[in-house]
Design a protein around this motif. Structure first.
Motif, PDB file in Angstrom:
ATOM      1  N   HIS A 166      12.046   0.017  -5.892  1.00  0.00           N
ATOM      2  CA  HIS A 166      11.450   1.344  -6.046  1.00  0.00           C
ATOM      3  C   HIS A 166      10.349   1.309  -7.101  1.00  0.00           C
ATOM      4  CE1 HIS A 166      14.050   3.507  -3.345  1.00  0.00           C
ATOM      5  NE2 HIS A 166      15.119   2.946  -3.883  1.00  0.00           N
ATOM      6  N   PRO A 167       9.314   2.168  -6.937  1.00  0.00           N
ATOM      7  CA  PRO A 167       9.145   3.199  -5.913  1.00  0.00           C
ATOM      8  C   PRO A 167       8.674   2.608  -4.572  1.00  0.00           C
ATOM      9  CG  PRO A 167       7.283   3.242  -7.407  1.00  0.00           C
ATOM     10  CD  PRO A 167       8.236   2.223  -7.948  1.00  0.00           C
ATOM     11  N   ARG A 168       9.440   2.854  -3.537  1.00  0.00           N
ATOM     12  CA  ARG A 168       9.105   2.374  -2.200  1.00  0.00           C
ATOM     13  C   ARG A 168       9.323   3.513  -1.209  1.00  0.00           C
ATOM     14  NH1 ARG A 168      14.549  -1.146  -0.551  1.00  0.00           N
ATOM     15  NH2 ARG A 168      16.007   0.490  -1.191  1.00  0.00           N
ATOM     16  N   SER A 169       8.531   3.535  -0.166  1.00  0.00           N
ATOM     17  CA  SER A 169       8.637   4.588   0.846  1.00  0.00           C
ATOM     18  C   SER A 169       8.407   3.970   2.220  1.00  0.00           C
ATOM     19  CB  SER A 169       7.590   5.688   0.614  1.00  0.00           C
ATOM     20  OG  SER A 169       7.694   6.233  -0.680  1.00  0.00           O
ATOM     21  N   PHE A 170       9.014   4.580   3.233  1.00  0.00           N
ATOM     22  CA  PHE A 170       8.794   4.143   4.604  1.00  0.00           C
ATOM     23  C   PHE A 170       8.424   5.344   5.470  1.00  0.00           C
ATOM     24  CE2 PHE A 170      10.372   3.755   8.968  1.00  0.00           C
ATOM     25  CZ  PHE A 170       9.590   2.686   9.396  1.00  0.00           C
ATOM     26  N   LEU A 198       4.134   1.658   0.060  1.00  0.00           N
ATOM     27  CA  LEU A 198       4.347   2.463   1.260  1.00  0.00           C
ATOM     28  C   LEU A 198       4.320   1.536   2.467  1.00  0.00           C
ATOM     29  CD1 LEU A 198       4.546   5.124   2.867  1.00  0.00           C
ATOM     30  CD2 LEU A 198       2.042   5.275   2.751  1.00  0.00           C
ATOM     31  N   VAL A 199       5.412   1.502   3.209  1.00  0.00           N
ATOM     32  CA  VAL A 199       5.513   0.685   4.418  1.00  0.00           C
ATOM     33  C   VAL A 199       5.400   1.624   5.616  1.00  0.00           C
ATOM     34  CG1 VAL A 199       6.937  -0.938   5.722  1.00  0.00           C
ATOM     35  CG2 VAL A 199       7.015  -0.935   3.211  1.00  0.00           C
ATOM     36  N   MET A 200       4.388   1.400   6.457  1.00  0.00           N
ATOM     37  CA  MET A 200       4.178   2.226   7.648  1.00  0.00           C
ATOM     38  C   MET A 200       4.243   1.336   8.878  1.00  0.00           C
ATOM     39  SD  MET A 200       0.978   4.495   6.233  1.00  0.00           S
ATOM     40  CE  MET A 200       1.252   5.880   7.329  1.00  0.00           C
ATOM     41  N   HIS A 201       4.998   1.768   9.880  1.00  0.00           N
ATOM     42  CA  HIS A 201       5.174   0.919  11.061  1.00  0.00           C
ATOM     43  C   HIS A 201       5.595   1.778  12.241  1.00  0.00           C
ATOM     44  CE1 HIS A 201       5.499  -3.611  11.534  1.00  0.00           C
ATOM     45  NE2 HIS A 201       5.688  -3.176  12.775  1.00  0.00           N
ATOM     46  N   SER A 202       5.155   1.387  13.414  1.00  0.00           N
ATOM     47  CA  SER A 202       5.562   2.086  14.621  1.00  0.00           C
ATOM     48  C   SER A 202       6.804   1.429  15.219  1.00  0.00           C
ATOM     49  CB  SER A 202       4.437   2.073  15.662  1.00  0.00           C
ATOM     50  OG  SER A 202       4.927   2.514  16.919  1.00  0.00           O
ATOM     51  N   VAL A 262      -4.477  -2.031  -9.948  1.00  0.00           N
ATOM     52  CA  VAL A 262      -3.932  -1.431  -8.729  1.00  0.00           C
ATOM     53  C   VAL A 262      -2.531  -0.889  -8.998  1.00  0.00           C
ATOM     54  CG1 VAL A 262      -3.032  -1.973  -6.425  1.00  0.00           C
ATOM     55  CG2 VAL A 262      -5.304  -2.764  -7.108  1.00  0.00           C
ATOM     56  N   ALA A 263      -2.320   0.373  -8.611  1.00  0.00           N
ATOM     57  CA  ALA A 263      -1.041   1.032  -8.870  1.00  0.00           C
ATOM     58  C   ALA A 263      -0.229   1.258  -7.609  1.00  0.00           C
ATOM     59  CB  ALA A 263      -1.279   2.376  -9.565  1.00  0.00           C
ATOM     60  N   ALA A 264      -0.865   1.159  -6.439  1.00  0.00           N
ATOM     61  CA  ALA A 264      -0.166   1.485  -5.197  1.00  0.00           C
ATOM     62  C   ALA A 264      -0.691   0.617  -4.056  1.00  0.00           C
ATOM     63  CB  ALA A 264      -0.346   2.963  -4.862  1.00  0.00           C
ATOM     64  N   VAL A 265       0.223   0.272  -3.135  1.00  0.00           N
ATOM     65  CA  VAL A 265      -0.100  -0.581  -1.994  1.00  0.00           C
ATOM     66  C   VAL A 265       0.491   0.050  -0.739  1.00  0.00           C
ATOM     67  CG1 VAL A 265       0.138  -2.871  -0.953  1.00  0.00           C
ATOM     68  CG2 VAL A 265      -0.058  -2.649  -3.448  1.00  0.00           C
ATOM     69  N   ALA A 266      -0.319   0.148   0.314  1.00  0.00           N
ATOM     70  CA  ALA A 266       0.155   0.682   1.597  1.00  0.00           C
ATOM     71  C   ALA A 266      -0.069  -0.365   2.681  1.00  0.00           C
ATOM     72  CB  ALA A 266      -0.582   1.970   1.949  1.00  0.00           C
ATOM     73  N   SER A 267       0.993  -0.692   3.418  1.00  0.00           N
ATOM     74  CA  SER A 267       0.878  -1.633   4.526  1.00  0.00           C
ATOM     75  C   SER A 267       1.119  -0.888   5.834  1.00  0.00           C
ATOM     76  CB  SER A 267       1.888  -2.777   4.383  1.00  0.00           C
ATOM     77  OG  SER A 267       3.218  -2.312   4.571  1.00  0.00           O
ATOM     78  N   ILE A 268       0.368  -1.272   6.871  1.00  0.00           N
ATOM     79  CA  ILE A 268       0.468  -0.639   8.180  1.00  0.00           C
ATOM     80  C   ILE A 268       0.710  -1.730   9.220  1.00  0.00           C
ATOM     81  CG2 ILE A 268      -0.669   0.850   9.877  1.00  0.00           C
ATOM     82  CD1 ILE A 268      -2.604   1.666   7.559  1.00  0.00           C
TER      83      ILE A 268
END
Length: 250
Positions: free
Chosen positions: A215-219, A191-195, A123-129
C-alpha cells in the motif's frame, strides 16, 4: 495542443516525443510509456495522453528506439533500454522545469514504468494499464521465432504491419528481468488497471502485480475493454480514472 520535443536516448540516438500540454489549469506533469512496438501515436497512447492533458496533467509520450519518429534501430533495444529511456524522459522533463510526479504505462510500457520509477526520486505515483507481471510475457508474441533467434542471433519480425529485427539480446534481457522485487519495493502509490477480457495479457497478470505490491495500491477493472483500448471512450475513461486517482500525488 502538443509540443514536439527530441532528447537523447541512453544509447545515443535521438528520441522523438510529444508533450500534450494541459488544456486548463495545470495540475502536474507525467511521462507515458507505450506498449511493445506501438509508438507514441498509437491510439491508446494518443487518447490517454490527450485526455490527461484535458484534465490538467501535461504528459510526455515518446517513441522508443527505432519506432515512429525516433532514430536508431529497434533491434538494438531491450526492456532494460526501455526502462532507462523512460528515466531519461523524466530527466528531460525535469530539466525543462516540468517536474514529473506521475508515470503511466500501457502493456509492456506498464512493466517499464514500474521498473523506471525506482530511478526517478520525484515520481510519487505509477499507473499501469494491461501490464504483464513479468516482461518475459512478451515472448508469446514471437515464440515461433525463438528457436531461430537462439540459433542465428536474430530473425525478422513482422508485427502490426512493421518489419523489425528481433535479436538474441532482447530475449535474454526479458528473460532475466524480474519485476516482482521492483513491485514489492516500489514505495510509491500504484494503480493497476486491467480488463478482465484482455486476451493479450490476461487478467491474472494484474492479480500478480497487485499481490506483490504494498500500500498505497489500487485496482480498477476496465470492464469491456480490449488490450489496445480500441473501443469508443475506453482510453479516455482510463485516463479520467488515472486523473482522479493521481490527484493527491501531483
Amino acid at each position: 495542443m502538443a509540443e514536439r520535443v527530441r532528447f537523447p536516448s541512453t544509447t545515443g540516438p535521438m528520441l522523438a516525443g510529444l508533450v500534450d500540454l494541459p488544456e486548463r489549469e495545470q495540475r502536474g506533469w507525467a511521462v507515458f510509456a507505450h506498449g511493445f512496438t506501438l509508438g507514441k501515436d498509437s491510439p491508446a497512447a494518443a487518447r490517454i495522453c490527450k485526455q490527461l492533458a484535458a484534465e490538467g496533467i501535461g504528459v510526455l509520450r515518446f517513441d522508443n528506439l527505432g519506432l515512429g519518429d525516433s532514430e536508431g534501430d529497434w533491434g538494438d533495444g531491450s526492456f532494460s533500454h526501455k526502462v532507462a529511456d523512460t528515466v531519461r524522459a523524466v530527466e528531460f522533463m525535469n530539466a525543462s522545469g516540468r517536474e514529473v510526479r506521475l508515470l503511466v504505462g500501457h502493456s509492456f510500457g506498464g512493466s517499464a514504468v514500474i521498473a523506471a520509477a525506482h530511478e526517478c526520486p520525484g515520481v510519487a505515483a505509477v499507473a499501469s494499464i494491461g501490464a504483464p507481471f513479468q516482461p518475459a510475457h512478451v515472448e508469446r508474441t514471437f515464440d515461433a521465432l525463438c528457436q531461430r533467434i537462439e540459433a542465428e542471433g536474430e530473425a525478422p519480425f513482422l508485427i502490426g504491419g512493421k518489419a523489425l529485427t528481433l535479436k538474441l539480446h532482447f530475449i535474454e534481457d526479458v528473460r532475466t528481468a524480474d519485476l516482482r522485487e521492483r513491485i514489492r519495493t516500489l514505495h510509491r502509490a500504484l494503480l493497476v488497471m486491467h480488463s478482465p477480457t484482455d486476451n493479450t495479457v490476461g487478467i491474472a497478470n494484474a492479480s500478480e502485480i497487485f499481490r506483490a505490491a504494498r500500500h498505497p495500491r489500487s485496482f480498477i477493472s476496465l470492464e469491456g475493454a480490449d488490450h489496445l483500448l480500441t473501443g469508443k471512450n475506453q482510453a479516455a475513461r482510463a485516463a479520467r480514472i488515472i486523473s482522479a486517482w493521481a490527484d493527491p500525488y501531483l
